[in-house]
Structure formats: structure tokens, C-alpha cells
Design a protein around this motif. Structure first.
Motif, PDB file in Angstrom:
ATOM      1  N   ALA A   1      54.769  42.465  70.342  1.00  0.00           N
ATOM      2  CA  ALA A   1      54.379  41.081  70.054  1.00  0.00           C
ATOM      3  C   ALA A   1      53.100  41.005  69.235  1.00  0.00           C
ATOM      4  O   ALA A   1      52.236  41.881  69.303  1.00  0.00           O
ATOM      5  N   LEU A   2      53.018  39.919  68.491  1.00  0.00           N
ATOM      6  CA  LEU A   2      51.860  39.622  67.665  1.00  0.00           C
ATOM      7  C   LEU A   2      51.664  38.110  67.703  1.00  0.00           C
ATOM      8  O   LEU A   2      52.617  37.360  67.515  1.00  0.00           O
ATOM      9  N   VAL A   3      50.460  37.668  68.000  1.00  0.00           N
ATOM     10  CA  VAL A   3      50.148  36.244  67.935  1.00  0.00           C
ATOM     11  C   VAL A   3      49.034  36.062  66.917  1.00  0.00           C
ATOM     12  O   VAL A   3      48.004  36.734  66.998  1.00  0.00           O
ATOM     13  N   ILE A   4      49.269  35.171  65.960  1.00  0.00           N
ATOM     14  CA  ILE A   4      48.245  34.876  64.968  1.00  0.00           C
ATOM     15  C   ILE A   4      47.766  33.435  65.116  1.00  0.00           C
ATOM     16  O   ILE A   4      48.468  32.592  65.683  1.00  0.00           O
ATOM     17  N   ASP A   5      46.577  33.191  64.617  1.00  0.00           N
ATOM     18  CA  ASP A   5      46.045  31.834  64.516  1.00  0.00           C
ATOM     19  C   ASP A   5      46.444  31.327  63.132  1.00  0.00           C
ATOM     20  O   ASP A   5      45.760  31.597  62.146  1.00  0.00           O
ATOM     21  N   LYS A   6      47.588  30.643  63.066  1.00  0.00           N
ATOM     22  CA  LYS A   6      48.104  30.191  61.765  1.00  0.00           C
ATOM     23  C   LYS A   6      47.189  29.117  61.177  1.00  0.00           C
ATOM     24  O   LYS A   6      46.868  28.138  61.848  1.00  0.00           O
ATOM     25  N   PRO A   7      46.785  29.273  59.935  1.00  0.00           N
ATOM     26  CA  PRO A   7      45.952  28.236  59.326  1.00  0.00           C
ATOM     27  C   PRO A   7      46.762  26.970  59.041  1.00  0.00           C
ATOM     28  O   PRO A   7      47.957  27.032  58.761  1.00  0.00           O
ATOM     29  N   ALA A   8      46.099  25.833  59.121  1.00  0.00           N
ATOM     30  CA  ALA A   8      46.727  24.583  58.703  1.00  0.00           C
ATOM     31  C   ALA A   8      47.032  24.659  57.212  1.00  0.00           C
ATOM     32  O   ALA A   8      46.273  25.236  56.436  1.00  0.00           O
ATOM     33  N   GLY A   9      48.186  24.117  56.824  1.00  0.00           N
ATOM     34  CA  GLY A   9      48.575  24.127  55.419  1.00  0.00           C
ATOM     35  C   GLY A   9      49.509  25.259  55.042  1.00  0.00           C
ATOM     36  O   GLY A   9      50.085  25.241  53.953  1.00  0.00           O
ATOM     37  N   LEU A  10      49.679  26.238  55.944  1.00  0.00           N
ATOM     38  CA  LEU A  10      50.568  27.367  55.661  1.00  0.00           C
ATOM     39  C   LEU A  10      51.913  27.137  56.348  1.00  0.00           C
ATOM     40  O   LEU A  10      51.990  27.119  57.581  1.00  0.00           O
ATOM     41  N   PRO A  11      53.015  26.961  55.584  1.00  0.00           N
ATOM     42  CA  PRO A  11      54.320  26.773  56.218  1.00  0.00           C
ATOM     43  C   PRO A  11      54.863  28.083  56.791  1.00  0.00           C
ATOM     44  O   PRO A  11      54.623  29.157  56.232  1.00  0.00           O
ATOM     45  N   VAL A  12      55.571  27.989  57.908  1.00  0.00           N
ATOM     46  CA  VAL A  12      56.198  29.178  58.504  1.00  0.00           C
ATOM     47  C   VAL A  12      57.418  29.589  57.677  1.00  0.00           C
ATOM     48  O   VAL A  12      57.626  30.768  57.402  1.00  0.00           O
ATOM     49  N   ASP A  13      58.224  28.623  57.274  1.00  0.00           N
ATOM     50  CA  ASP A  13      59.401  28.902  56.456  1.00  0.00           C
ATOM     51  C   ASP A  13      59.072  28.713  54.982  1.00  0.00           C
ATOM     52  O   ASP A  13      58.251  27.855  54.621  1.00  0.00           O
TER      53      ASP A  13
ATOM     54  N   ILE B   1      51.987  37.711  77.591  1.00  0.00           N
ATOM     55  CA  ILE B   1      51.265  37.523  76.337  1.00  0.00           C
ATOM     56  C   ILE B   1      50.397  36.282  76.507  1.00  0.00           C
ATOM     57  O   ILE B   1      50.902  35.204  76.805  1.00  0.00           O
ATOM     58  N   ILE B   2      49.101  36.439  76.353  1.00  0.00           N
ATOM     59  CA  ILE B   2      48.185  35.317  76.478  1.00  0.00           C
ATOM     60  C   ILE B   2      47.312  35.263  75.230  1.00  0.00           C
ATOM     61  O   ILE B   2      46.673  36.264  74.874  1.00  0.00           O
ATOM     62  N   ALA B   3      47.318  34.133  74.558  1.00  0.00           N
ATOM     63  CA  ALA B   3      46.523  33.991  73.338  1.00  0.00           C
ATOM     64  C   ALA B   3      45.857  32.625  73.304  1.00  0.00           C
ATOM     65  O   ALA B   3      46.440  31.629  73.727  1.00  0.00           O
ATOM     66  N   GLU B   4      44.634  32.598  72.805  1.00  0.00           N
ATOM     67  CA  GLU B   4      43.901  31.347  72.628  1.00  0.00           C
ATOM     68  C   GLU B   4      43.330  31.308  71.226  1.00  0.00           C
ATOM     69  O   GLU B   4      42.720  32.279  70.781  1.00  0.00           O
ATOM     70  N   ALA B   5      43.540  30.194  70.538  1.00  0.00           N
ATOM     71  CA  ALA B   5      43.049  30.033  69.166  1.00  0.00           C
ATOM     72  C   ALA B   5      41.840  29.099  69.187  1.00  0.00           C
ATOM     73  O   ALA B   5      41.922  28.001  69.741  1.00  0.00           O
ATOM     74  N   PRO B   6      40.724  29.506  68.620  1.00  0.00           N
ATOM     75  CA  PRO B   6      39.523  28.662  68.644  1.00  0.00           C
ATOM     76  C   PRO B   6      39.743  27.330  67.924  1.00  0.00           C
ATOM     77  O   PRO B   6      40.578  27.225  67.033  1.00  0.00           O
ATOM     78  N   LEU B   7      38.973  26.344  68.339  1.00  0.00           N
ATOM     79  CA  LEU B   7      39.083  25.021  67.738  1.00  0.00           C
ATOM     80  C   LEU B   7      38.655  25.094  66.265  1.00  0.00           C
ATOM     81  O   LEU B   7      37.568  25.582  65.959  1.00  0.00           O
ATOM     82  N   PRO B   8      39.498  24.621  65.343  1.00  0.00           N
ATOM     83  CA  PRO B   8      39.174  24.728  63.921  1.00  0.00           C
ATOM     84  C   PRO B   8      37.997  23.841  63.510  1.00  0.00           C
ATOM     85  O   PRO B   8      37.677  22.844  64.163  1.00  0.00           O
ATOM     86  N   ALA B   9      37.399  24.205  62.389  1.00  0.00           N
ATOM     87  CA  ALA B   9      36.228  23.483  61.886  1.00  0.00           C
ATOM     88  C   ALA B   9      36.541  22.022  61.597  1.00  0.00           C
ATOM     89  O   ALA B   9      35.668  21.161  61.724  1.00  0.00           O
ATOM     90  N   ARG B  10      37.802  21.722  61.220  1.00  0.00           N
ATOM     91  CA  ARG B  10      38.117  20.338  60.859  1.00  0.00           C
ATOM     92  C   ARG B  10      38.001  19.396  62.050  1.00  0.00           C
ATOM     93  O   ARG B  10      37.755  18.205  61.880  1.00  0.00           O
ATOM     94  N   PHE B  11      38.160  19.918  63.277  1.00  0.00           N
ATOM     95  CA  PHE B  11      37.964  19.094  64.469  1.00  0.00           C
ATOM     96  C   PHE B  11      36.472  18.819  64.672  1.00  0.00           C
ATOM     97  O   PHE B  11      36.078  17.704  64.999  1.00  0.00           O
ATOM     98  N   VAL B  12      35.667  19.853  64.497  1.00  0.00           N
ATOM     99  CA  VAL B  12      34.220  19.715  64.661  1.00  0.00           C
ATOM    100  C   VAL B  12      33.671  18.730  63.625  1.00  0.00           C
ATOM    101  O   VAL B  12      32.836  17.873  63.928  1.00  0.00           O
TER     102      VAL B  12
END
Length: 215
Positions: free
Chosen positions: A13-25, A198-209
């Protein structure tokens, strides 16, 4: 490079923090998508990892990829059986009534020549359930935690707009649009038989701050 966005990695398994604006498909116009980054996410394997689920283009955060076909099948089953715990954070345009609750609104797809396709509440649609909890209110906007029990297309976005009456800030379909969509897949937990979850946490993005909201 998405190799810098890895939140979890082991042999299956691999978990990534996908950036906003990047489509999966891959988009129809052939523009950049997750596929363009997969070669850099092999980490010694010959095979590209494969996305197990989907996040909308403008949604950031935890995205699970499998590293072999057997693991992929097991992870898909975990999603289908409702065993995967997901937690999202969103800033909504408006303030919902109450402090928390469970949204139970089936969703169906609709399409018009003017607006294209979208999801909407539909009693004849597929069951969709989303737990929510109000975290903070500021300047007419609300910071809300969502815990979906199902994984329908656009589920949180439609439930926020139609049931809470407060669409996700920046939502181009169900809200007023804007520069950034403030919806983030903050954590993901996938149980595995005979192995640690599998446990993953993605930090809050700058756009929220930048919008004035922090945890």
C-alpha cells in the motif's frame, strides 16, 4: 514530485497527500493527472501503483494506491463493505443548523445541456450517508468535519449544499466557484486481516489557513 507527498508506504500500500487541482483519472484533454506521476511512486517495484478509490480534482488529501493486484482486490472489498474510515475537513459558505448530525440522502446523477452532469438528492438513487460535526464559525463561514459512511460521487459536496444549505467554499458545481475548493481528505484508516491497519493523516493545506481556519 508526488514522492514528497507520501503519507504511508509498505509492500502492498501507498497513501499520498494528493494536491488540489490534480485529477486522479486522465482528463479528456490529455492534461496532467495522477498517471503522469506514477513512475516516481514505484519505490523499487516494477509495477505502477494503482488508485483504489477516487478524490475529486479539487479535493486534496489522503489517496490510497495499491502496489499489487491481490492487495488492490482486498482494499476494494474493504471500501465496498464500508470498513474504511474516512475523515474530511471543509469550509462551507454559510452556517448549518445544529452542531452535528447524520445526513441520509440518496444520490442520483442528472444531466442537462446547459449545466452538464451533476449529482443530486434522489430517493431512487444510491444510498449515501455522511456524518458531520461543526468545528468553528468565522465571518459567515463554517469549518466542518465530515465522516462519510458511503463513497458516492460528490457525496460530501451535495450533502453540504442540499442538506446543510451551505456548499463547500469554491465548489464550481454546487457552490459559487472561486479560486480554491476548500475540501480536504484529512485521514484514512484501512483495516487489514493479519496486519496492522493502514493509517494516514494529511496535514491541513495552506489554502485553509489562508481562509482563516486551522485545527
Amino acid at each position: 514530485m508526488l514522492a514528497n507527498h507520501v503519507l504511508f508506504l509498505d509492500g502492498e500500500a501507498l497513501v499520498i497527500d494528493k494536491p488540489a487541482g490534480l485529477p486522479v483519472d486522465r482528463p479528456r484533454d490529455g492534461s496532467i493527472s495522477l498517471e503522469n506521476h506514477l513512475d516516481g511512486l514505484k519505490f523499487g517495484f516494477k509495477r505502477w501503483p494503482v488508485a483504489v478509490h477516487r478524490l475529486d480534482r479539487d479535493t486534496s488529501g489522503c489517496l490510497l494506491l495499491s502496489r499489487n493486484p491481490k492487495a488492490h482486490a482486498r482494499f476494494q472489498q474493504a471500501f465496498e463493505q464500508g470498513l474504511v474510515r474516512k475523515r474530511y475537513l471543509a469550509v462551507l459558505e454559510g452556517i448549518p443548523e445544529g452542531e452535528s448530525g447524520m445526513i441520509d440522502l440518496a444520490l442520483g446523477k442528472t444531466s442537462t445541456a446547459e449545466d452538464g452532469w451533476r449529482m443530486r438528492g434522489d430517493p431512487a438513487g444510491k444510498a449515501a450517508r455522511t456524518g458531520w460535526r461543526l468545528l468553528e464559525v468565522r465571518d459567515g463561514r463554517s469549518f466542518v468535519e465530515f465522516t462519510p459512511e458511503t463513497g458516492r460521487t460528490h457525496q460530501i459536496r451535495v450533502h453540504a449544499a442540499e442538506v446543510l444549505g451551505a456548499p463547500v467554499v469554491g465548489d464550481p458545481i454546487y457552490g459559487s466557484g472561486g479560486k480554491h475548493s476548500l475540501l480536504h481528505a484529512a485521514s484514512l484508516t484501512v483495516p487489514r486481516e493479519g496486519k496492522d491497519p493502514i493509517i494516514a493523516e494529511a496535514p491541513l493545506p495552506a489554502r485553509f489557513v489562508e481562509a482563516g481556519f486551522t485545527l
